[in-house]
Motif scaffolding. Structure first.
Motif: not given
Ligand SMILES: [Zn+2]
Length: 262
Positions: A2-23, A109-115
Protein backbone atom coordinates in the motif's frame (compact mmCIF):
# COMPACT_ATOMS: atom_id res chain seq x y z
CA UNK A 1 2.26 -2.87 -0.97
CA UNK A 2 0.00 0.00 0.00
CA UNK A 3 0.88 3.66 -0.01
CA UNK A 4 3.06 4.46 3.00
CA UNK A 5 2.55 7.33 5.47
CA UNK A 6 5.53 9.19 3.98
CA UNK A 7 4.09 8.82 0.47
CA UNK A 8 0.71 10.16 1.58
CA UNK A 9 2.47 13.19 3.00
CA UNK A 10 4.50 13.84 -0.16
CA UNK A 11 1.42 13.50 -2.35
CA UNK A 12 -0.51 15.83 -0.07
CA UNK A 13 2.31 18.35 -0.61
CA UNK A 14 2.15 17.89 -4.38
CA UNK A 15 5.64 16.43 -4.70
CA UNK A 16 6.02 15.13 -8.25
CA UNK A 17 9.80 14.86 -8.59
CA UNK A 18 12.77 14.08 -6.34
CA UNK A 19 14.03 17.68 -6.39
CA UNK A 20 10.77 18.76 -4.71
CA UNK A 21 11.56 16.77 -1.55
CA UNK A 22 12.50 19.79 0.57
CA UNK A 23 12.96 18.41 4.08
CA UNK A 24 12.95 21.77 5.86
CA UNK A 25 9.67 22.69 4.18
CA UNK A 26 8.20 19.28 4.98
CA UNK A 27 9.34 19.61 8.60
CA UNK A 28 7.81 23.08 8.82
CA UNK A 29 4.52 21.73 7.48
CA UNK A 30 4.59 19.16 10.31
CA UNK A 31 5.28 21.79 12.99
CA UNK A 32 8.95 20.88 13.26
CA UNK A 33 11.86 23.28 13.22
CA UNK A 34 15.25 21.99 12.09
CA UNK A 35 18.47 23.40 13.46
CA UNK A 36 22.07 22.44 12.93
CA UNK A 37 24.46 22.19 15.88
CA UNK A 38 27.67 20.33 16.61
CA UNK A 39 26.59 17.14 18.39
CA UNK A 40 28.83 14.71 20.16
CA UNK A 41 28.31 11.00 19.53
CA UNK A 42 24.88 11.40 17.96
CA UNK A 43 23.59 12.22 14.48
CA UNK A 44 20.35 13.91 15.41
CA UNK A 45 17.63 14.18 18.01
CA UNK A 46 14.09 15.46 18.33
CA UNK A 47 12.41 17.16 21.23
CA UNK A 48 8.68 17.74 21.05
CA UNK A 49 6.09 19.54 23.15
CA UNK A 50 2.46 19.34 22.13
CA UNK A 51 2.33 19.58 18.35
CA UNK A 52 5.61 21.45 17.95
CA UNK A 53 9.08 19.95 17.85
CA UNK A 54 12.69 20.80 17.19
CA UNK A 55 15.09 18.50 15.38
CA UNK A 56 18.75 19.09 16.03
CA UNK A 57 21.05 17.61 13.42
CA UNK A 58 24.81 17.24 13.73
CA UNK A 59 26.66 20.07 11.97
CA UNK A 60 29.62 17.76 11.36
CA UNK A 61 27.66 15.21 9.32
CA UNK A 62 27.87 15.20 5.52
CA UNK A 63 24.82 16.71 3.76
CA UNK A 64 23.21 13.42 2.66
CA UNK A 65 23.68 11.99 6.13
CA UNK A 66 21.96 15.07 7.55
CA UNK A 67 19.04 14.57 5.19
CA UNK A 68 18.61 10.98 6.25
CA UNK A 69 18.83 11.93 9.94
CA UNK A 70 16.19 14.66 9.62
CA UNK A 71 13.89 12.27 7.74
CA UNK A 72 14.50 9.63 10.43
CA UNK A 73 13.52 12.07 13.20
CA UNK A 74 10.40 13.02 11.23
CA UNK A 75 9.63 9.29 11.27
CA UNK A 76 9.72 9.36 15.08
CA UNK A 77 7.49 12.44 15.02
CA UNK A 78 4.99 10.59 12.86
CA UNK A 79 5.05 7.25 14.64
CA UNK A 80 6.35 7.73 18.19
CA UNK A 81 5.06 11.13 19.24
CA UNK A 82 4.70 11.36 23.01
CA UNK A 83 6.94 8.35 23.61
CA UNK A 84 10.26 8.73 25.28
CA UNK A 85 12.92 7.26 23.01
CA UNK A 86 16.64 7.27 22.95
CA UNK A 87 17.25 7.74 19.27
CA UNK A 88 20.19 6.19 17.58
CA UNK A 89 20.37 7.00 13.87
CA UNK A 90 22.60 4.52 12.15
CA UNK A 91 23.39 4.08 8.50
CA UNK A 92 20.41 2.72 6.64
CA UNK A 93 20.56 -1.06 6.62
CA UNK A 94 18.22 -3.77 5.38
CA UNK A 95 16.48 -5.04 8.47
CA UNK A 96 13.09 -6.63 8.91
CA UNK A 97 12.94 -6.43 12.68
CA UNK A 98 10.26 -4.20 14.11
CA UNK A 99 11.69 -1.56 16.42
CA UNK A 100 11.13 2.19 16.71
CA UNK A 101 14.52 2.82 15.10
CA UNK A 102 13.75 0.58 12.11
CA UNK A 103 10.30 2.16 11.74
CA UNK A 104 11.90 5.61 11.68
CA UNK A 105 14.49 4.37 9.16
CA UNK A 106 11.82 2.99 6.89
CA UNK A 107 9.86 6.21 7.11
CA UNK A 108 13.04 8.11 6.19
CA UNK A 109 13.70 5.87 3.18
CA UNK A 110 10.07 6.27 2.05
CA UNK A 111 10.26 10.03 2.44
CA UNK A 112 13.58 10.45 0.61
CA UNK A 113 13.04 7.73 -2.00
CA UNK A 114 9.25 7.33 -2.19
CA UNK A 115 8.31 4.26 -4.23
CA UNK A 116 6.01 6.29 -6.51
CA UNK A 117 9.01 8.34 -7.69
CA UNK A 118 11.85 5.91 -7.06
CA UNK A 119 10.22 2.94 -8.80
CA UNK A 120 9.84 4.66 -12.19
CA UNK A 121 13.30 6.27 -11.86
CA UNK A 122 15.01 2.94 -11.21
CA UNK A 123 13.10 1.22 -14.02
CA UNK A 124 14.39 3.88 -16.42
CA UNK A 125 17.96 2.78 -15.72
CA UNK A 126 19.30 0.25 -18.18
CA UNK A 127 21.64 -2.16 -16.45
CA UNK A 128 21.85 -2.05 -12.69
CA UNK A 129 25.38 -0.81 -11.98
CA UNK A 130 26.90 1.39 -9.30
CA UNK A 131 27.05 4.08 -11.98
CA UNK A 132 23.27 3.89 -12.36
CA UNK A 133 22.87 3.82 -8.57
CA UNK A 134 25.12 6.88 -8.20
CA UNK A 135 22.95 8.73 -10.74
CA UNK A 136 19.84 7.83 -8.69
CA UNK A 137 21.62 8.90 -5.49
CA UNK A 138 22.36 12.28 -7.07
CA UNK A 139 18.76 12.69 -8.23
CA UNK A 140 17.33 11.83 -4.81
CA UNK A 141 20.17 13.38 -2.80
CA UNK A 142 20.69 10.16 -0.84
CA UNK A 143 23.69 8.02 0.06
CA UNK A 144 25.05 5.42 -2.34
CA UNK A 145 24.34 2.64 0.16
CA UNK A 146 20.73 3.52 0.95
CA UNK A 147 20.05 4.07 -2.76
CA UNK A 148 21.59 0.71 -3.65
CA UNK A 149 19.40 -1.04 -1.05
CA UNK A 150 16.27 0.62 -2.47
CA UNK A 151 17.25 -0.15 -6.08
CA UNK A 152 17.86 -3.84 -5.34
CA UNK A 153 14.68 -4.15 -3.28
CA UNK A 154 12.75 -2.46 -6.13
CA UNK A 155 13.29 -5.68 -8.11
CA UNK A 156 14.96 -3.97 -11.07
CA UNK A 157 17.25 -6.95 -11.67
CA UNK A 158 17.93 -10.38 -10.16
CA UNK A 159 20.53 -9.04 -7.75
CA UNK A 160 21.96 -9.47 -4.28
CA UNK A 161 23.63 -6.58 -2.46
CA UNK A 162 26.21 -7.55 0.14
CA UNK A 163 28.31 -5.49 2.55
CA UNK A 164 31.50 -6.91 3.98
CA UNK A 165 33.83 -5.51 6.60
CA UNK A 166 37.27 -6.84 7.39
CA UNK A 167 35.81 -9.43 9.75
CA UNK A 168 33.14 -10.77 7.41
CA UNK A 169 29.68 -10.13 6.07
CA UNK A 170 27.88 -7.26 7.79
CA UNK A 171 24.53 -7.41 6.00
CA UNK A 172 22.90 -8.20 2.70
CA UNK A 173 19.64 -7.79 0.87
CA UNK A 174 18.25 -9.42 -2.24
CA UNK A 175 15.76 -8.54 -4.93
CA UNK A 176 12.38 -10.17 -4.21
CA UNK A 177 12.72 -12.24 -7.41
CA UNK A 178 15.88 -13.94 -6.11
CA UNK A 179 15.08 -17.26 -4.36
CA UNK A 180 16.11 -17.48 -0.70
CA UNK A 181 18.46 -20.37 -1.32
CA UNK A 182 20.95 -17.82 -2.72
CA UNK A 183 22.45 -16.78 0.57
CA UNK A 184 25.79 -14.96 0.35
CA UNK A 185 28.90 -16.37 1.99
CA UNK A 186 30.07 -14.99 5.34
CA UNK A 187 33.59 -14.36 4.19
CA UNK A 188 34.96 -12.90 0.99
CA UNK A 189 36.36 -15.26 -1.58
CA UNK A 190 39.98 -14.67 -2.57
CA UNK A 191 38.87 -14.56 -6.23
CA UNK A 192 36.38 -11.78 -5.66
CA UNK A 193 37.02 -8.21 -6.70
CA UNK A 194 35.59 -7.18 -3.33
CA UNK A 195 38.57 -8.74 -1.56
CA UNK A 196 41.03 -6.57 -3.49
CA UNK A 197 38.87 -3.46 -3.14
CA UNK A 198 38.40 -3.97 0.61
CA UNK A 199 42.10 -4.35 1.26
CA UNK A 200 42.98 -1.47 -1.03
CA UNK A 201 44.83 -3.56 -3.57
CA UNK A 202 42.54 -2.46 -6.38
CA UNK A 203 40.38 0.57 -7.09
CA UNK A 204 36.61 0.36 -7.09
CA UNK A 205 35.10 -1.77 -9.81
CA UNK A 206 31.81 -0.06 -10.51
CA UNK A 207 31.21 -2.09 -13.67
CA UNK A 208 30.19 -5.75 -13.75
CA UNK A 209 32.87 -8.43 -13.92
CA UNK A 210 32.14 -12.10 -14.52
CA UNK A 211 32.94 -14.51 -11.70
CA UNK A 212 31.94 -18.06 -10.74
CA UNK A 213 28.84 -17.99 -8.54
CA UNK A 214 30.60 -20.22 -5.98
CA UNK A 215 32.77 -17.22 -5.05
CA UNK A 216 29.64 -15.60 -3.64
CA UNK A 217 27.34 -18.47 -2.69
CA UNK A 218 28.17 -21.51 -0.63
CA UNK A 219 26.02 -24.08 -2.44
CA UNK A 220 26.97 -27.15 -4.37
CA UNK A 221 25.03 -26.10 -7.47
CA UNK A 222 26.66 -22.63 -7.44
CA UNK A 223 29.61 -23.84 -9.48
CA UNK A 224 27.33 -24.35 -12.47
CA UNK A 225 26.68 -20.63 -12.77
CA UNK A 226 28.43 -17.37 -13.40
CA UNK A 227 27.38 -14.07 -11.90
CA UNK A 228 28.47 -10.47 -12.43
CA UNK A 229 30.19 -8.73 -9.55
CA UNK A 230 30.70 -5.02 -8.94
CA UNK A 231 32.39 -3.84 -5.76
CA UNK A 232 33.01 -0.39 -4.35
CA UNK A 233 34.54 0.74 -1.09
CA UNK A 234 32.15 2.56 1.22
CA UNK A 235 33.62 4.32 4.20
CA UNK A 236 36.36 2.88 6.33
CA UNK A 237 36.90 -0.85 6.03
CA UNK A 238 33.67 -1.68 4.23
CA UNK A 239 33.01 -2.88 0.71
CA UNK A 240 29.64 -2.99 -1.01
CA UNK A 241 29.11 -5.63 -3.70
CA UNK A 242 26.33 -5.87 -6.20
CA UNK A 243 25.93 -9.40 -7.57
CA UNK A 244 23.84 -9.71 -10.71
CA UNK A 245 22.44 -13.16 -11.44
CA UNK A 246 21.53 -13.17 -15.09
CA UNK A 247 21.28 -16.94 -15.51
CA UNK A 248 17.53 -17.63 -15.51
CA UNK A 249 18.09 -21.10 -13.96
CA UNK A 250 19.30 -19.40 -10.79
CA UNK A 251 15.85 -17.86 -10.42
CA UNK A 252 14.04 -21.22 -10.29
CA UNK A 253 12.42 -21.68 -6.90
CA UNK A 254 13.55 -25.29 -6.79
CA UNK A 255 17.07 -26.35 -7.41
CA UNK A 256 17.29 -27.82 -10.90
CA UNK A 257 19.36 -30.90 -11.56
CA UNK A 258 21.73 -31.20 -14.43
CA UNK A 259 20.92 -34.87 -15.11
CA UNK A 260 17.71 -36.43 -16.31
CA UNK A 261 16.53 -40.01 -16.32
CA UNK A 262 15.62 -41.20 -19.79
ZN1 LIG B 1 15.78 7.21 15.94
Amino acid sequence: MGVTAAEWLLQELGVTEPADIDLEAIAHYLGVRVRTRPLDGCEARIIGVGDQAIITVNAHSPPRRKRFSIAHELGHWKHHRGQSLVCRVDDYRPDNRISPERIADRYAADLLMPPYLFGPAVQKQGKLTFKAIAALADAFDTSLTSTAIRAVEANHSPAVLVCHGQTGRRWFTRAPIVPERWFPRDTLDAESVAMDVLFGRKPDNPFPRKIGAEAWFDRRDAERYEVLEQSVRIGAGEVLSLILMNDADMMDEEETWSYRRK
